[in-house]
Design a protein around this motif. Structure first.
Motif, PDB file in Angstrom:
ATOM      1  N   SER A  33      41.125 -33.501  51.963  1.00 37.54           N
ATOM      2  CA  SER A  33      39.312 -33.424  51.507  1.00 37.54           C
ATOM      3  C   SER A  33      38.555 -34.809  52.150  1.00 37.54           C
ATOM      4  N   VAL A  37      37.935 -26.391  54.959  1.00 35.75           N
ATOM      5  CA  VAL A  37      38.384 -27.208  53.864  1.00 35.75           C
ATOM      6  C   VAL A  37      37.188 -27.302  53.526  1.00 35.75           C
ATOM      7  N   GLN A  72      36.284 -26.575  49.865  1.00 35.86           N
ATOM      8  CA  GLN A  72      35.997 -27.032  48.780  1.00 35.86           C
ATOM      9  C   GLN A  72      35.074 -27.204  48.062  1.00 35.86           C
TER      10      GLN A  72
END
Lengths: 241, 179
Positions: B130, B162, B166
């Motif tokens: 992250s 990502v 997320q």
């Protein structure tokens, strides 16, 4: 333990002749010729059908009708405690055989000689009645694959606890040690293709329990026909009809 | 991502074993990405049940009613000692998310389908966490050799991916907490 209370309610709040909630979807596995997910309460199974296609093992080829193969397996996470051996154990082999024979009785195999039809059923969540859910899912998957059948096959289970016939047992009721009658029928032809029972029952009570299971099968038949009709309508819209 | 110490119950005596089983229901390319995402979602959903140690030294599960009875101060069984107060979740740090790309001549094809994978032979999978740090890079041979610039492009694509993943994960997790 009390499985039916004084007011006539079971442990999950159902009446003795009440089935669990049914849910079905068709066409989940895009690579399969036909597929379906079928849920009866918390029991959830997915079926995929491949075929009719060329027989992979030429020695098993049959010259005048199709070869039907079936494989039943349970996901590791389907039961309360993690399962170690999902397939190849005795119970899975027996249920694979039972489902194969049940479906073979209704598929018009003589229309597809020298070919093979594979039915794969996987249990994702097991809460009693997995055998029945698998047969119902296989019926939908075969219909989705367009395989010609004599009639649809529906299956339901029933038991007898606290002197009451109970329809559609869940895992807790099934583990109570009472009898468990599984019935599979061809509803329009009004013929029984599968009948299994474990434990003991006097014959007159058995007749009641079996009749109750057959009523359950007919209710499932109505639901399955609705699902198939809805699916056909969707296909028509997509084709622009 | 997971601090294994959180799975410990009694130091030196008992600990939780977590089983992760991933089943592919419908395969259409980039299975690793889907499997990783589902594993992370499963760990985000995981709730460790309340257990207690009874006098035989065995760990037993406490049912919901006993949990409320214990917290209301009525001792259900004096010998039982609770090891954790309530169902708890794992704290997940630096969640890894991935993107698979196929290299074909001088093209990069992100997130391939089964059909694309079946005819192309060179793939590269990048896993970032992250905070956009590199967790893993996998390029198992193949006829196309990747220049550094190609790999950097893939990393940039993964970074975008990502962020998307997320966001989706956060939405689902907050939706779950409302329930």
């Amino acid at each position: 333990m009390e499985y039916v209370s004084h007011d006539g309610l079971r442990i999950d709040g159902r009446r003795p002749t009440e089935m669990r909630q049914l849910r079905a979807q068709i066409g989940n596995v895009s690579k399969a010729d036909g597929s379906a997910v079928f849920e009866m309460g918390n029991t959830k199974v997915i079926a995929a059908v491949y075929g009719p296609r060329e027989v992979q093992n030429k020695s098993q080829q049959i010259s005048d009708h199709a070869l039907v193969r079936c494989e039943y397996s349970m996901a590791n996470f389907s039961t309360g405690d993690r399962m170690r051996k999902p397939k190849g154990d005795r119970r899975s082999t027996e249920i694979s055989l039972v489902i194969r024979q049940t479906m073979e009785a209704c598929i018009l195999t003589h229309l597809m000689p020298r070919s093979q039809i594979d039915i794969f059923v996987q249990v994702l969540q097991a809460d009693g009645g997995t055998r029945s859910a698998c047969i119902n899912a296989a019926t939908l998957a075969l219909a989705d694959a367009g395989i010609p059948m004599r009639d649809i096959v529906t299956s339901c289970s029933a038991g007898y606890l606290n002197s009451t016939p109970l329809l559609d047992l869940n895992y807790t009721e099934d583990s109570a040690g009472g009898p468990d009658v599984t019935v599979g029928i061809l509803p329009k032809l009004d013929q029984v293709t599968l009948l299994q029972m474990d434990a003991k029952l006097p014959v007159d009570i058995f007749e009641n329990v079996m009749q109750l299971a057959i009523e359950g099968c007919k209710a499932i038949e109505n639901y399955i026909r609705e699902v198939l009709l809805e699916n056909t309508k969707q296909l028509e819209y997509r084709r622009g009809l | 991502m997971i601090d294994l110490k959180e799975l410990s119950l009694l130091s030196g005596k008992a600990a939780w074993m977590a089983y992760l089983d991933i089943y592919c229901l419908d395969a259409d390319g980039a299975l690793f990405d889907a499997a990783l995402l589902s594993a992370i979602a499963a760990f985000s959903h995981l709730e460790i049940p309340v257990v207690s140690l009874n006098d035989d030294g065995k760990i037993v599960l406490i049912s919901e009613e006993q949990v409320t009875a214990m917290s209301e101060g009525e001792p259900v069984n004096k010998e039982k000692r609770k090891l954790n107060k309530e169902k708890r979740k794992l704290t997940l740090k630096s969640i890894p998310l991935s993107l698979t790309c196929i290299l074909h001549k001088n093209y990069i094809l992100a997130d391939p389908t089964l059909e694309e994978e079946s005819i192309m032979e060179t793939l590269i999978t990048i896993v970032l966490d992250s905070s956009s740090q590199l967790v893993s890079l996998y390029k198992p041979g193949g006829p196309v050799l990747a220049y550094t610039s190609a790999i950097q492009d893939c990393v940039a694509l993964t970074r975008q991916r990502v962020k998307q993943l997320q966001k989706i994960l956060d939405e689902v997790i907050s939706g779950m907490e409302v329930d």
